[in-house]
Every structure is written in C-alpha cells, then in structure tokens.
Design a protein around this motif. Structure first.
Motif, mmCIF file in Angstrom:
data_model
loop_
_atom_site.group_PDB
_atom_site.id
_atom_site.type_symbol
_atom_site.label_atom_id
_atom_site.label_comp_id
_atom_site.label_asym_id
_atom_site.label_seq_id
_atom_site.Cartn_x
_atom_site.Cartn_y
_atom_site.Cartn_z
ATOM 1 N N PHE A 116 -9.108 48.243 -30.389
ATOM 2 C CA PHE A 116 -10.308 47.800 -29.696
ATOM 3 C C PHE A 116 -11.042 46.871 -30.657
ATOM 4 N N VAL A 175 -18.191 50.476 -28.576
ATOM 5 C CA VAL A 175 -18.389 50.335 -27.134
ATOM 6 C C VAL A 175 -19.444 49.268 -26.854
ATOM 7 N N HIS A 217 -13.719 47.388 -24.745
ATOM 8 C CA HIS A 217 -14.085 48.789 -24.976
ATOM 9 C C HIS A 217 -15.397 49.081 -24.251
ATOM 10 N N ASP A 224 -11.562 55.275 -23.015
ATOM 11 C CA ASP A 224 -10.665 54.127 -23.048
ATOM 12 C C ASP A 224 -9.346 54.412 -23.761
#
Length: 257
Positions: free
Chosen positions: A115, A120, A44, A49
């Motif tokens: 993810f 992130v 990620h 994404d």
C-alpha cells in the motif's frame, strides 16, 4: 514449503465476508501471473484492505506477502500469524529493512503486496505515495500491478465508527502489468503510478452501486464527488505521512493543498 497458517486465515476471512454479506466483485485478477515475482500496489481506504486485496491471487492460487506497519507485530495475537504468513514489518522511520526483505521475497518468486500510500486515506483520494513499489519493480524486474479497492471504507476505516450493516458492495480492480525500466526515475515512476491508481479509484467510485442515495449524508464518499469526506487538502493536515512520500499531483481537479 507447505503453507499451514495462510489457508486458515483465508477461510476465516471468507467466513467473515459471508457473515457481513459483502457483495464483492473482482476484475482483472487474470493479470496476476500464476508464478514468478509480482508487485501488487493498491490504494488504501480501510483496515480490511489486506484481506480483500489478497483475493487478487485466488485465481492463480497465490498467497500475497504484504508490507505492513511494524506495530502490528506488537499485538501478541497478530504477531505469530503475520510472521507465519511471511508478511513484512515496515518501520516508516527506517524502511530499508522492509525493502530488502521484500526484494528477497520477489527474488524467490513471491507475490508482494504494497500500500504505497503508507496509511489509510481519509479523503478517499490517492494520497502521497512512497517510492518503494516502483523501486522494487525497477530493481527486480517484477511486473508492477496497480490495484484499486473501494467499498470497505464504509465498514472499518480510520476516523470513522465501525458499521456492520450487511450487504455492502466492495469492488476490486487489478490493472495490466507495468514493467519498470531499470533507468526509470523513481519520482517520475511513482507519479505515474499515482495517476494510474487515482484513475482506477475514480472508475470504481463512479459505479452506480457505490453512489449515496439522494440526500444521504455520506462521510464515506469523496468530497469531489459530492460526498461528505474531508477534502484532500484538509485530510492531509490530519494524516501521518512519511516525509519521503511524493506530493500527490494526481488529485482530482489538481488539488494539491
């Protein structure tokens, strides 16, 4: 059941990709089964994404049901879309409900996207992983497909300004299926997934099309490859990571912070 919202969102996303002039390459999507349950587990690096990883199902014409942070549903514009597309809200403080919902989708033969970093990565290395992807594959028998993405962090990511320059390259790579044995230890299985994801990310990050130009200040490129992104150990002091996530022993050079 006929899909009404998802196809429209896909068309809008592709229109946005064309407007940005994204140069998207996708390899390994033949690993995505045409039918039956499958878990897609991706690294990620950006807020785009979800839209990009979903392209993995295009050859088989499958819609991927993603697990996403529950606060996305607090947005009055996003809530009806996320619900109609059968995505799954995840409360990181109490993830059991999301796990059960994802398990139900897999038992219905759906493709579920996860993810496992639960956020992130700002160092652009694979950070600590949650065990949910491996646990779902272990319990349901669904194949686990590791997936890597690289490139969209240059456009829209955490702790970086938006950059709408046209023509950015984006690379997607789907790995061969992993079948998780019912007796697999979750920590060991998750660690193996971390090693596999980091290796795939390394492969994409080293592609010539993704290299900074000589002398370029590149905060979008990982530090261990000469970029100006935060080192992994420093990034983890800034990122919100669930306490149940597995320590990333797979980091390049053995950096664990």
């Amino acid at each position: 059941m006929r899909e009404r919202v998802y196809p429209g969102v896909i068309r809008a996303a592709r229109g946005a990709f064309r407007a940005l002039g994204l140069r998207i390459t996708l390899e390994g999507d033949g690993h995505v089964p045409v039918e039956g349950p499958v878990v897609l587990a991706s690294n990620h690096v950006s807020f785009l994404d979800f839209l990009l990883v979903g392209l993995a199902g295009r050859r088989s014409e499958r819609h991927v049901r993603f697990l996403a942070r529950h606060d996305v549903w607090s947005n009055p514009l996003a809530r009806p879309l996320m619900t109609a597309m059968r995505h799954v809200p995840v409360d990181r403080e109490a993830p059991a409900a999301a796990y059960l919902r994802a398990r139900s989708l897999l038992r219905q033969g759906e493709a579920v996207g996860i993810f496992p970093e639960a956020g992130v990565s700002t160092s652009y290395t694979v950070r600590a992983l949650m065990p949910g992807a491996v646990a779902l594959a272990r319990e349901t028998g669904a194949p686990l497909l590791p997936m890597a993405i690289w490139g969209p962090q240059r456009i829209l990511t955490a702790r970086r300004p938006v950059d709408l320059h046209r023509g950015r390259p984006v690379s997607l790579l789907v790995g061969p299926p992993v079948y998780v044995d019912p007796v697999t230890d979750l920590r060991e299985g998750t660690a193996r997934l971390g090693v596999r994801l980091q290796g795939m990310v390394d492969e994409l990050q080293r592609l010539p099309v993704h290299q900074p130009t000589p002398g370029e200040h590149a905060p979008w490129h990982p530090a261990h490859l000469g970029g100006a992104a935060p080192h992994a150990a420093h990034a983890r002091t800034l990122e919100s990571v669930p306490v149940s996530a597995l320590t990333p022993s797979w980091l390049p050079g053995g950096v664990n912070g």
